[in-house]
Design an enzyme around this catalytic site. Structure first.
Site, PDB file in Angstrom:
ATOM      1  N   CYS A  11       0.829  -1.213   0.000  1.00  0.00           N
ATOM      2  CA  CYS A  11       0.000   0.000   0.000  1.00  0.00           C
ATOM      3  C   CYS A  11       0.867   1.268   0.000  1.00  0.00           C
ATOM      4  CB  CYS A  11      -0.897  -0.060   1.238  1.00  0.00           C
ATOM      5  SG  CYS A  11      -1.699   1.477   1.682  1.00  0.00           S
TER       6      CYS A  11
ATOM      7  N   CYS B 177       0.209   3.792   2.740  1.00  0.00           N
ATOM      8  CA  CYS B 177       0.664   3.250   4.030  1.00  0.00           C
ATOM      9  C   CYS B 177       2.152   3.518   4.225  1.00  0.00           C
ATOM     10  CB  CYS B 177       0.408   1.745   4.113  1.00  0.00           C
ATOM     11  SG  CYS B 177      -1.325   1.272   4.013  1.00  0.00           S
TER      12      CYS B 177
END
Length: 104
Positions: free
Chosen positions: A28, A31
């Site tokens: 991600c 993230c």
């Protein structure tokens, strides 16, 4: 310091004080952008807020329990109760502003 949590230790480690858990995954990009912000905020709020991270791929039970559909998601708990949920990328200023409500 940011602690790595698992499904097994999440409840115990977030049951007292103000805690922030960053739900994330290695694949991600947002993230990965959130991670250094979490580290920096953890340093500036050391002693006031306990920060942790949980890999949603390795630990599917806890994210499912909190209905986490998008990552990064930050779950803020105070004395074991969820008081806030932040979805998406957040700056250090945004985090500190939200956390001020629970630490003062």
């Amino acid at each position: 310091m940011v602690q790595q949590l698992t499904d097994k230790d999440f409840q115990k480690e977030t049951s007292t004080g103000v805690t922030v858990t960053d739900f994330w995954a290695t694949w991600c990009p947002p993230c990965r952008m959130q991670a250094p912000i979490i580290e920096e905020t953890a340093k500036s709020l050391d002693g006031k807020v306990k920060f942790s991270k949980m890999d949603v791929d390795a630990n599917p039970e806890t994210p499912a329990q909190f209905g986490i559909m998008s990552i990064p998601t930050l779950i803020i708990k105070k004395d074991g109760q969820v008081v806030d949920k932040l979805v998406g990328l957040h700056s250090k200023d945004q985090l500190e502003h939200v956390l001020a409500q629970y630490t003062d």
